[in-house]
Design a protein around this motif. Structure first.
Motif, short mmCIF file in Angstrom:
data_model
loop_
_atom_site.label_atom_id
_atom_site.label_comp_id
_atom_site.label_asym_id
_atom_site.label_seq_id
_atom_site.Cartn_x
_atom_site.Cartn_y
_atom_site.Cartn_z
N LEU A 96 48.72 -17.60 3.34
CA LEU A 96 47.58 -17.80 4.26
C LEU A 96 45.68 -17.18 4.33
O LEU A 96 45.65 -17.56 4.80
CB LEU A 96 47.93 -16.20 5.17
CG LEU A 96 47.76 -16.30 6.75
CD1 LEU A 96 47.70 -17.83 8.00
CD2 LEU A 96 47.87 -15.12 7.32
N PRO A 97 45.73 -16.93 2.82
CA PRO A 97 44.41 -16.77 2.61
C PRO A 97 43.37 -17.88 2.14
O PRO A 97 42.62 -18.16 3.14
CB PRO A 97 44.06 -15.90 1.47
CG PRO A 97 45.39 -15.29 1.35
CD PRO A 97 46.68 -15.75 2.39
N THR A 98 44.81 -19.11 1.98
CA THR A 98 44.33 -20.77 1.54
C THR A 98 44.11 -20.88 3.05
O THR A 98 43.22 -21.98 3.19
CB THR A 98 45.50 -20.81 0.70
OG1 THR A 98 44.93 -20.62 -0.47
CG2 THR A 98 44.50 -22.95 0.14
N LYS B 279 41.42 -7.43 -1.71
CA LYS B 279 41.01 -8.54 -1.73
C LYS B 279 43.00 -9.63 -2.14
O LYS B 279 43.13 -9.18 -3.08
CB LYS B 279 40.24 -9.09 -2.71
CG LYS B 279 38.85 -9.12 -2.71
CD LYS B 279 38.09 -9.23 -3.31
CE LYS B 279 36.25 -9.59 -2.68
NZ LYS B 279 35.52 -9.95 -4.02
N TRP B 280 42.73 -10.18 -1.11
CA TRP B 280 44.30 -10.92 -1.35
C TRP B 280 44.25 -12.51 -1.39
O TRP B 280 42.92 -12.92 -0.80
CB TRP B 280 44.42 -11.14 0.77
CG TRP B 280 46.28 -11.27 0.25
CD1 TRP B 280 47.10 -11.91 -0.59
CD2 TRP B 280 46.54 -12.02 1.67
NE1 TRP B 280 48.45 -12.29 -0.43
CE2 TRP B 280 47.98 -12.50 1.19
CE3 TRP B 280 46.60 -12.26 3.37
CZ2 TRP B 280 49.33 -13.39 2.04
CZ3 TRP B 280 47.63 -12.29 3.42
CH2 TRP B 280 48.61 -12.81 3.36
N GLN B 281 44.45 -12.12 -2.15
CA GLN B 281 44.54 -14.34 -2.87
C GLN B 281 45.44 -14.99 -2.70
O GLN B 281 46.58 -14.44 -2.62
CB GLN B 281 44.04 -13.96 -4.70
CG GLN B 281 43.65 -15.06 -5.23
CD GLN B 281 43.48 -14.79 -6.83
OE1 GLN B 281 43.84 -14.46 -7.64
NE2 GLN B 281 41.95 -14.33 -7.20
N GLY B 282 45.30 -16.56 -2.17
CA GLY B 282 45.86 -17.18 -1.81
C GLY B 282 46.72 -17.34 -3.54
O GLY B 282 45.89 -17.87 -4.01
N GLY C 155 43.76 -19.44 -4.92
CA GLY C 155 42.43 -18.90 -5.50
C GLY C 155 41.52 -17.80 -4.85
O GLY C 155 40.56 -17.08 -5.04
N LYS C 156 41.89 -18.72 -3.93
CA LYS C 156 40.46 -18.30 -2.83
C LYS C 156 41.11 -16.85 -2.23
O LYS C 156 42.31 -16.83 -2.01
CB LYS C 156 40.55 -19.17 -1.12
CG LYS C 156 40.03 -20.41 -2.18
CD LYS C 156 40.22 -21.77 -1.28
CE LYS C 156 39.44 -23.20 -1.08
NZ LYS C 156 39.49 -24.33 -0.15
N ASP C 157 40.44 -16.52 -1.75
CA ASP C 157 40.40 -14.91 -1.54
C ASP C 157 39.77 -14.45 0.08
O ASP C 157 38.94 -15.16 0.15
CB ASP C 157 40.81 -13.86 -2.31
CG ASP C 157 39.00 -13.43 -3.13
OD1 ASP C 157 38.44 -13.84 -2.18
OD2 ASP C 157 38.61 -13.59 -4.28
N PRO D 43 40.42 -3.87 -4.97
CA PRO D 43 41.86 -4.18 -5.75
C PRO D 43 41.91 -6.10 -5.27
O PRO D 43 41.84 -6.17 -4.60
CB PRO D 43 42.71 -3.34 -5.98
CG PRO D 43 42.43 -2.60 -4.83
CD PRO D 43 40.69 -2.73 -4.73
N THR D 44 42.56 -6.44 -5.99
CA THR D 44 42.95 -7.42 -5.67
C THR D 44 44.56 -8.18 -6.24
O THR D 44 45.15 -7.66 -6.34
CB THR D 44 42.46 -8.95 -7.01
OG1 THR D 44 40.72 -8.63 -6.44
CG2 THR D 44 43.33 -10.81 -6.54
#
Length: 871
Positions: A131-133, A161-164, A167-169, A265-266
């Motif tokens: 979903l982040p992507t 930070k939620w990372q797809g 790598g896009k967050d 945090p990621t």
């Protein structure tokens, strides 16, 4: 002291146990009061749940409110959009989630002003890892949500930070106690001190200490709840009683605060753990017919209608985008979290089914228009067939061609090795009216056949060609069922074999022999329309296959047909009764190899029993295997986690190792793998070296309390004060149910790219058209699409665009430019993919909103790119 940022909102289910029309009636009063209150109190603001469809429906009955909404949006006090509907995030196709955003953002901008560019999904039942992507494709860098987190195992912070996978967050803000955390309703105002001491301050403390948060987000609202009246005074009273300091805020304002932080945090992965809220991990198989209808409609739009419109536009036929957007909206209205999940009343289920019907009529009508008008432009006769390829690469292989002919003695020019796979005979009709230039005349209409041929054909990329047929001397080859019991019940493709021996379906190739390769498994379902739940005292059992036969083409075996009948307990209570009542259920599984060696399966199941779960069990016999599932634009390895015996201490429902997939799931060994490809199936479990794919989980209740896997209250409000239990007999899905799937057994390493292309090829549609007059109702609109004069002259063969070895997810007319079309390319692999320079030279690189973006000529891992081409 913690600063609590209070956001006043309403959560607006378009339908649930109530219908969309019920919700519209509620909006008539509530939305009007929101506008009135905002105009009286300039310090106030309000979030209208992040979906523009409900605003459109309100404005339809209150057209005078549009200017008021525009003014308040411009002032930054009324927040609407960016979604069209509050989407489910696990079941829809990647493109559906994207179009929900694209249409939502475009509609909001056009009608009301700047949308709230917040990825706001306050009540969706879990979220896919990509979903982040997807959010980044429309320029959204944030996400606000409720369900799915676990601060012990995922991230020890409500903000992170939620990372797809790409790598896009995005900046993620979670409210662990729900969108009603700070619900200040009339009762709360009357008992404000108790509200602060028992609810407000404890929630603020939890958010402040997970992790070190000086500012916390406090949403105030609940389902169909009104705006807080005189909010300035309410906040003043609140601050006198609370140990925290509360300010009026908004979701965009709070996200701005998160953007200033460097200590977040990621986390990467799905959000689907039921720690603080239920996520209904087994909702992916409830009301399976809704999921199946959704899948087929998505594929019809993406693989047929949209590319056909692009081909048509280039050849002089322009069908308005408004019709296509209306089609998408019908689909998106079926993809809200309750709706697509199936956790709705039967009354709502009827509405959903009707929307699918309407959407399919629009889709079929557009296709009918394109095919007939282009056939007219080509001046085709009744012995010509127009065949389309909607993929942007050349096609060579089998397609299905539909014809209406006076005979089965057919010879083709352009279709090799044709075989009749379906046949319908129409007898002679007498005294049939004809309208001629001389007036009304009567004639006899001869007998004819409606035929479907399968044959090999070569087609140009993203285009069409015309083939011809003539009446020959010999009947065309036809599928014939072999009833000779002396013949072996076996089909073969090269070194692969499938056979039925002693009640088992077996598979073999040069490397392995698998007994019981495919089984049907059944168990009682003590759950409801939210969740499957096992029945105490019941166990899952294999259903028997009793007999088989084969279909042949000119004596060559083509299809293995396996049949079975089992007596199952009629009702749920019969599964544990001392004197149970039984009912026979019958099922037929058709298995065949396609031209690439893929095993295709069609299961017809006549469901005559209640409250049970049906699963397909696959036994690939791969030791030390891992499970890799395709999700939206990516692949993830799923791991079965150990579930503690006292799981109820941490989770509000059992975190069962049942997962969601989009279109494929694979059992992978070091140098071999088995891949399951499903049409509408969305749920699987890997255990005991086998793969279990849920086909259906039927139930007769909207919500039930105290389930084995979900203790406590019933979901769906049915055991809340003043509510009633609600029966859902339609969710039992009695009668005929069909499931279509495919299997690939490969003696090589697993490849994300090859699996993606295999899936894409398997779902490639067959599209053809014949300009005939024997039956004008095979295509519904043929009878009313009249010939026109001055038609353009177009070639017998046409190709618009060719893209090799890349996964093209969508080809559709531009939303913003009448002379352009969009091509979206996915890279669902961990490898960076280079885009051919000649392709980039023809197009502009844009985001999903068609805004120019910079590109280095590659598509990053698990990412996508949007290209805009001029016709």
């Amino acid at each position: 002291m913690t600063q609590t940022n209070l956001v006043n909102h309403t959560h607006w289910d378009r339908e649930w146990y109530f219908t969309t029309m019920d919700a519209l009636v509620l909006s008539d009063q509530l939305f009007t009061e929101v506008l009135d209150e905002l105009e009286k109190h300039p310090e106030a603001n309000f979030c209208l749940d992040g979906q523009i469809s409900v605003v459109d429906e309100y404005v339809e009955i209150h057209p005078e409110a549009k200017k008021r909404i525009q003014r308040l949006v411009k002032e930054g006090r009324l927040f609407v959009g960016p979604w069209y509907t509050q989407t489910d995030a696990l079941i829809p196709d990647t493109e559906s989630i994207l179009r929900n955003l694209i249409i939502g953002v475009n509609d909001t901008r056009e009608k009301y002003g700047q949308p709230m560019m917040v990825g706001y999904l306050p009540d969706t039942f879990g979220f896919n890892a990509q979903l982040p992507t997807i959010l980044h494709q429309v320029g959204i860098d944030n996400f606000v949500f409720w369900r799915g987190t676990n601060f012990r195992t995922q991230m020890n912070s409500v903000y992170f930070k939620w990372q797809g996978l790409s790598g896009k967050d995005v900046y993620a803000a979670n409210f662990p106690f729900g969108y009603f955390t700070a619900q200040i309703d009339v009762e709360s105002k009357k008992n404000l001190k108790e509200f602060v001491d028992k609810r407000f301050d404890p929630a603020a403390d939890f958010e402040a200490t997970h992790s070190k948060n000086a500012d916390v987000l406090m949403p105030s609202g609940i389902d169909q709840m009104n705006i807080i009246k005189n909010i300035h005074q309410t906040i003043s009273d609140l601050n006198k009683l609370s140990k925290n300091h509360t300010v009026i805020s908004s979701y965009p304002k709070f996200i701005d605060k998160l953007r200033q932080r460097t200590d977040l945090p990621t986390y990467q992965g799905e959000l689907r753990l039921p720690t603080y809220a239920r996520v209904h991990r087994t909702i992916g198989s409830v009301r399976h017919q809704i999921k199946t209808d959704n899948f087929y409609l998505e594929q019809k739009i993406l693989r047929r209608v949209e590319p056909l419109m692009v081909i048509a536009h280039k050849n002089g036929l322009n069908i308005g985008n408004g019709l296509l957007i209306k089609l998408w909206k019908k689909l998106l209205e079926c993809q809200a979290h309750d709706t697509l999940g199936g956790s709705v009343s039967d009354n709502v289920a009827v509405d959903i089914k009707h929307r699918f019907k309407e959407a399919n009529e629009i889709a079929d009508g557009i296709e009918n228009m394109v095919k007939k008008k282009l056939a007219e432009f080509l001046n085709l006769g009744d012995h010509d067939v127009l065949v389309f390829n909607t993929d942007p690469f050349k096609f060579s292989g089998k397609k299905i061609i539909s014809l209406t002919t006076s005979s089965k003695n057919i010879e083709f020019d352009g279709l090799e090795q044709p075989v009749i796979i379906e046949s319908k005979h129409y007898p002679v009709r007498h005294h049939i009216l004809m309208m001629t230039p001389r007036g009304q005349e009567y004639t006899d209409e001869p007998e004819y056949y409606e035929l479907k041929f399968e044959g090999n054909i070569e087609l140009p990329a993203l285009g069409y060609k015309v083939i011809h047929f003539n009446e020959g001397k010999q009947p065309a080859a036809e599928l014939l069922i072999n009833s000779d019991s002396n013949k072996k019940n076996e089909i073969q493709f090269k070194n692969q074999r499938l056979n039925f021996v002693n009640g088992t379906i077996n598979y073999s190739n040069q490397e392995c022999q698998i007994t019981d390769a495919i089984q049907l498994m059944d168990s009682g379902n003590d759950g409801d329309t939210y969740d499957y739940s096992p029945l105490n005292g019941d166990s899952e059992r294999a259903l028997d296959f009793q007999n088989a036969q084969v279909e042949e083409i000119n004596g060559k075996v083509a299809v293995l047909i396996v049949r079975g009948t089992s007596k199952l307990p009629l009702h749920l209570e019969d599964r544990v009764a001392t004197k149970p009542q039984y009912q026979a259920v019958s099922y037929t599984l058709r298995l065949s190899f396609d031209e690439q060696g893929l095993i295709e399966g069609k299961l017809d199941f006549d469901n005559q029993v209640y409250s049970h779960r049906l699963r397909l069990k696959l036994n690939p016999q791969i030791k030390n295997a891992k499970t890799i599932a395709h999700i939206q634009d990516g692949f993830v390895q799923t791991i079965n986690h150990k579930i503690s015996d006292d799981w109820e201490k941490e989770f509000v429902e059992k975190p069962v190792n049942i997962y969601s997939f989009d279109k494929t799931v694979s059992i992978v060994g070091e140098n071999k793998h088995m891949t399951f490809l499903g049409k509408g199936m969305k749920e699987y479990e890997a255990k005991n070296n086998g793969l279990y794919v849920t086909l259906m989980a039927t139930t007769g209740q909207l919500g039930k309390p105290n389930l084995a896997w979900r203790p406590g209250r019933a979901s769906g409000d049915t055991t809340n004060q003043g509510h009633v239990m609600m029966a859902t007999p339609l969710a039992e899905e009695l009668g005929h149910n069909r499931f279509e799937f495919a299997l690939s057994f490969a003696e090589k390493k697993f490849s994300e790219h090859e699996t993606s292309m295999l899936m894409h090829r398997w779902l490639s549609p067959s599209i053809s058209y014949q300009m005939q007059k024997l039956n004008l109702f095979i295509n519904r609109l043929d009878n009313k699409i009249w010939p026109t004069e001055d038609n353009p002259i177009i070639p017998d063969s046409f190709s618009l665009l060719e893209i090799q070895d890349l996964l093209v997810a969508a080809v559709y007319p531009s939303y913003l430019d009448a002379d352009a079309y969009i091509v979206r390319i996915q890279n669902p692999t961990k490898q960076v993919v280079k885009i051919p320079e000649d392709l980039l030279g023809k197009a502009d690189v844009v985001n999903a909103l068609e805004e120019p973006v910079q590109s280095d000529g590659t598509i990053g891992k698990y990412d996508m790119i949007t290209l805009k081409f001029k016709y």
